[in-house]
Write an enzyme that holds these catalytic residues in place. Structure first.
Site, short mmCIF file in Angstrom:
data_model
loop_
_atom_site.label_atom_id
_atom_site.label_comp_id
_atom_site.label_asym_id
_atom_site.label_seq_id
_atom_site.Cartn_x
_atom_site.Cartn_y
_atom_site.Cartn_z
N SER A 138 49.26 37.15 11.16
CA SER A 138 49.14 37.77 12.93
C SER A 138 48.22 39.19 11.67
O SER A 138 48.93 39.26 11.02
CB SER A 138 50.41 38.42 12.58
OG SER A 138 50.48 39.54 13.12
N TYR A 151 58.60 42.42 11.25
CA TYR A 151 57.63 41.06 11.35
C TYR A 151 56.00 41.06 10.62
O TYR A 151 55.84 40.24 9.83
CB TYR A 151 57.36 41.51 12.60
CG TYR A 151 55.77 40.72 13.00
CD1 TYR A 151 56.32 38.57 12.83
CD2 TYR A 151 54.77 40.93 13.43
CE1 TYR A 151 55.71 38.15 13.51
CE2 TYR A 151 53.79 40.04 13.52
CZ TYR A 151 54.57 38.35 13.79
OH TYR A 151 53.62 37.84 14.31
#
Length: 244
Positions: A138, A151
């Site tokens: 990400s 996350y």
């Protein structure tokens, strides 16, 4: 590695980046193993991509199901040339609000499952003397994003696993690459494990910088071909290489 005639296993293939990657790979002559929990969606996608797709229902956090899925792919295709570790989930919460049990579940899916999948395919890739692994990370790991500690840390750990695997496996003819998407138009933000309001706010703030899952899929196929260490779709303003 050539895409044409390759056997490509894609996790999280029932939607978003995984579905787009599987579809793009078949369009370029590959055969794909579609791995995800949602069997109905996998069957639908396999029907659209037949005869070059195999639906393999699997929870990638379950080691027994992983073993069964790998056996099914090898029984059908005889080899596994590429693993795309795409399955994952979002999580938004401040540090003092992160539910520890939820965080452990997140790590199981975002970090441990990709490692387990790599371990599952590596014996076959070693026997073949070649292979490619692309781990979907990400762009959130490119900076410090308040509210995304759980996350981002799960994906940052995956980044390091990818780089170490790349160094360890290079002499075996196996490339390990990492793709860093930016905000992508998928179900991701509507299915976060925690912090739906924060996810919606992030989408609103990004605006026109959001990109399609098809665009990420093409980047993934590019890494399979080149074997390069990484690529990204992160704008330069956020620490990436993408021109505005």
């Amino acid at each position: 590695m050539d895409i044409e005639k390759s056997i490509i296993l894609v996790t999280g293939a029932s939607s978003g980046i995984g579905m787009a990657t599987a579809s793009a790979a078949v369009a370029q002559g590959a055969r794909v193993a579609l791995v995800a929990r949602r069997e109905d969606r996998l069957r639908d996608l396999a029907g659209q991509l037949e005869p070059n797709a195999l639906a393999v229902p699997c929870d990638v956090t379950d080691s027994a199901q992983i073993e069964t899925s790998i056996r099914a792919v090898l029984s059908a295709y005889g080899r596994i040339d590429v693993l795309v570790n795409n399955a994952g989930r979002g999580f938004y919460a401040g540090i003092d609000e992160i539910d520890l049990a939820g965080y452990r579940e997140l790590l199981e899916l975002n970090t441990i499952a990709p490692l387990a999948m790599m371990q599952a395919v590596l014996p076959q890739m070693r026997r073949q003397g070649s292979g490619s692994v692309v781990n979907v990370s990400s762009g959130a790991t490119f900076g410090i994003l308040p509210g995304a500690g759980a996350y981002s840390s799960s994906k940052a750990a995956l980044n390091m696993l990818s780089d170490v695997a790349r160094a360890e496996l290079a002499e075996s003819g196996i490339s390990v690459s990492t793709i860093y998407p930016f905000v992508t138009d998928t179900e991701f933000y509507g299915s976060v494990q925690a912090g739906e309001n924060a996810a919606e706010t992030e989408l609103e703030n990004v605006g026109s910088a959001i990109h399609s899952s098809d665009r990420v899929a093409q980047k993934i196929l590019g890494l399979i071909r080149s074997g390069e260490r990484q690529d990204d779709l992160v704008p330069k303003a956020f620490g990436g290489s993408l021109e505005a």
